[in-house]
Each structure stands twice: as C-alpha cells, then as structure tokens.
Write a protein that holds these residues in place. Structure first.
Motif, PDB file in Angstrom:
ATOM      1  N   PHE A 183      68.543  63.939  75.298  1.00 31.39           N
ATOM      2  CA  PHE A 183      68.903  62.684  75.948  1.00 31.39           C
ATOM      3  C   PHE A 183      68.324  62.653  77.360  1.00 31.39           C
ATOM      4  CE2 PHE A 183      71.993  60.207  78.519  1.00 31.39           C
ATOM      5  CZ  PHE A 183      71.680  58.965  77.997  1.00 31.39           C
ATOM      6  N   LYS A 184      68.334  63.796  78.029  1.00 32.14           N
ATOM      7  CA  LYS A 184      67.799  63.869  79.390  1.00 32.14           C
ATOM      8  C   LYS A 184      66.303  63.527  79.411  1.00 32.14           C
ATOM      9  CE  LYS A 184      68.612  66.851  83.251  1.00 32.14           C
ATOM     10  NZ  LYS A 184      69.066  68.180  83.648  1.00 32.14           N
ATOM     11  N   GLU A 185      65.546  64.031  78.422  1.00 30.93           N
ATOM     12  CA  GLU A 185      64.117  63.718  78.342  1.00 30.93           C
ATOM     13  C   GLU A 185      63.899  62.225  78.093  1.00 30.93           C
ATOM     14  OE1 GLU A 185      62.616  66.180  75.205  1.00 30.93           O
ATOM     15  OE2 GLU A 185      62.760  68.013  76.392  1.00 30.93           O
ATOM     16  N   CYS A 196      66.106  52.522  77.004  1.00 26.46           N
ATOM     17  CA  CYS A 196      67.200  53.489  77.013  1.00 26.46           C
ATOM     18  C   CYS A 196      68.057  53.182  78.237  1.00 26.46           C
ATOM     19  CB  CYS A 196      66.655  54.907  77.082  1.00 26.46           C
ATOM     20  SG  CYS A 196      67.929  56.183  77.084  1.00 26.46           S
ATOM     21  N   LYS A 197      69.261  52.678  78.004  1.00 23.49           N
ATOM     22  CA  LYS A 197      70.154  52.305  79.098  1.00 23.49           C
ATOM     23  C   LYS A 197      71.488  52.998  78.933  1.00 23.49           C
ATOM     24  CE  LYS A 197      68.523  47.573  79.839  1.00 23.49           C
ATOM     25  NZ  LYS A 197      68.927  46.163  79.816  1.00 23.49           N
ATOM     26  N   ILE A 198      72.130  53.258  80.056  1.00 23.31           N
ATOM     27  CA  ILE A 198      73.488  53.798  80.025  1.00 23.31           C
ATOM     28  C   ILE A 198      74.429  52.711  80.519  1.00 23.31           C
ATOM     29  CG2 ILE A 198      75.075  55.483  80.998  1.00 23.31           C
ATOM     30  CD1 ILE A 198      72.803  57.414  81.231  1.00 23.31           C
ATOM     31  N   GLU A 233      63.099  56.303  83.021  1.00 25.55           N
ATOM     32  CA  GLU A 233      63.296  56.029  84.452  1.00 25.55           C
ATOM     33  C   GLU A 233      62.003  56.203  85.240  1.00 25.55           C
ATOM     34  OE1 GLU A 233      66.461  58.615  85.630  1.00 25.55           O
ATOM     35  OE2 GLU A 233      67.994  57.343  84.741  1.00 25.55           O
ATOM     36  N   GLY A 234      61.196  57.210  84.875  1.00 22.66           N
ATOM     37  CA  GLY A 234      59.981  57.490  85.620  1.00 22.66           C
ATOM     38  C   GLY A 234      58.804  56.636  85.203  1.00 22.66           C
ATOM     39  N   ARG A 235      59.007  55.783  84.231  1.00 25.63           N
ATOM     40  CA  ARG A 235      57.921  54.971  83.686  1.00 25.63           C
ATOM     41  C   ARG A 235      57.587  53.809  84.606  1.00 25.63           C
ATOM     42  NH1 ARG A 235      58.964  51.944  78.334  1.00 25.63           N
ATOM     43  NH2 ARG A 235      57.473  50.352  78.738  1.00 25.63           N
ATOM     44  N   GLN A 236      56.325  53.632  84.883  1.00 25.99           N
ATOM     45  CA  GLN A 236      55.848  52.523  85.709  1.00 25.99           C
ATOM     46  C   GLN A 236      55.538  51.332  84.811  1.00 25.99           C
ATOM     47  OE1 GLN A 236      54.491  52.919  89.195  1.00 25.99           O
ATOM     48  NE2 GLN A 236      55.619  54.815  89.392  1.00 25.99           N
ATOM     49  N   VAL A 237      55.604  50.140  85.367  1.00 26.24           N
ATOM     50  CA  VAL A 237      55.253  48.941  84.611  1.00 26.24           C
ATOM     51  C   VAL A 237      53.783  49.025  84.213  1.00 26.24           C
ATOM     52  CG1 VAL A 237      55.048  46.432  84.711  1.00 26.24           C
ATOM     53  CG2 VAL A 237      56.968  47.565  85.821  1.00 26.24           C
TER      54      VAL A 237
END
Length: 165
Positions: free
Chosen positions: A71-73, A115-117, A79-83
């Motif tokens: 889940f962390k990956e 992927c959202k929390i 989160e680290g993904r750029q548009v």
C-alpha cells in the motif's frame, strides 16, 4: 483481478475481487473502496499480491499473471507523480510463461489511475475532538401503566415501537 493480503503466517487473505469486464483485452475496472485495516491490517509495508484472470463462462478461468506491491508503494507512487508523467504501473507476470520463453516480457500491464485515503472518523474521534453530546435516559417503573405483556398496556412493545415509526 483479485487482491490478496499476505499474512504473517505466509497465508493469503482475499481482500477484494473486481467485477468481470467482458470481451475486453484492455479492461478498465470500476473504482472501489477497501479499508486500510482490511487491505493491509494497518501495516502499509505488508505485501499485497494482485492476480489477474481471464474470465470464462465454464468456470475454468485463465490465469493471466500477477504482481505484488505494498500500500505504501501504491500511495507513494501516486503522491510523487507529476502531471503528464508516466502512469503508475506493474507488469503482470505469468511465471510459467517466463520459465518457458526467454523472450517473454509480461502478459500485460496493470495501471493504477487513482489511490486516495478517506479518513473515516470514529465516535471516539469526535469525542476526543471536543464534540459535546447531551444524553438523557429515563426508566418508568410505575405500575399504573399496566402489565407490559398486556396489549392494552402503555408499555406494550408493539405500542412503544409504533410510537417511533
């Protein structure tokens, strides 16, 4: 696609099974919600195994391949993904094909679109946050209302339930 949580005792627990997408070599599954507790028992580093199947009406579904992640990956990659950057993806590997063919790369690619929390607050969270609740309980012990087993009594269960409908 099936998602399994890898347990400490090396067993696998099915966490989610997607819907079947019929007659499509590039299926796009619907979004789904899974609690973090069900997904990884609260341990974001716990391994998750994803298995992709080709559904057959006779019940003998064809194994396409699998991949594993945590889940962390998944969360970190999103989160680290750029548009406009490359999508978060995993190669779906069939170990039998990999062993047979030296030129085998993968049986497909699974792409994670979102992927959202969503934090679900508990009753205790509201209390700890300063929410104040006024609660009153009253019990009527008077015998003047009649025997509760009698349907004419004010304490008759069907009468009481009728008041709350």
């Amino acid at each position: 696609m099936e998602i399994f949580r890898m347990n400490d005792d090396a067993t696998q627990q099915l966490v989610h099974r997607t819907e079947v997408v019929m007659n499509n070599l590039n299926p796009a599954w619907k979004s789904f919600k899974v609690s973090v507790n069900s997904l990884c028992s609260g341990d974001e580093d716990r391994r998750l195994k994803c298995i992709v199947w080709d559904w057959d009406s006779n019940g003998k579904h064809d194994f396409i391949g699998e991949f594993s992640s945590t889940f962390k990956e998944m969360q970190g990659a999103m989160e680290g993904r750029q548009v406009g950057a490359n999508p978060v993806q995993w190669e779906c590997i069939n170990p039998k094909y990999r062993a047979k063919k030296k030129s085998y790369k993968n049986s497909g690619i699974v792409i994670l679109n979102q992927c959202k929390i969503h934090k679900m607050h508990s009753f205790l969270d509201y209390i700890m946050g300063g929410c104040q609740i006024q609660f009153t309980v009253a019990i009527d012990f008077t015998a003047s209302n009649g025997d509760p087993r009698n349907s004419c009594s004010l304490h008759d269960l069907t009468t009481v339930l009728g008041l709350f409908q």
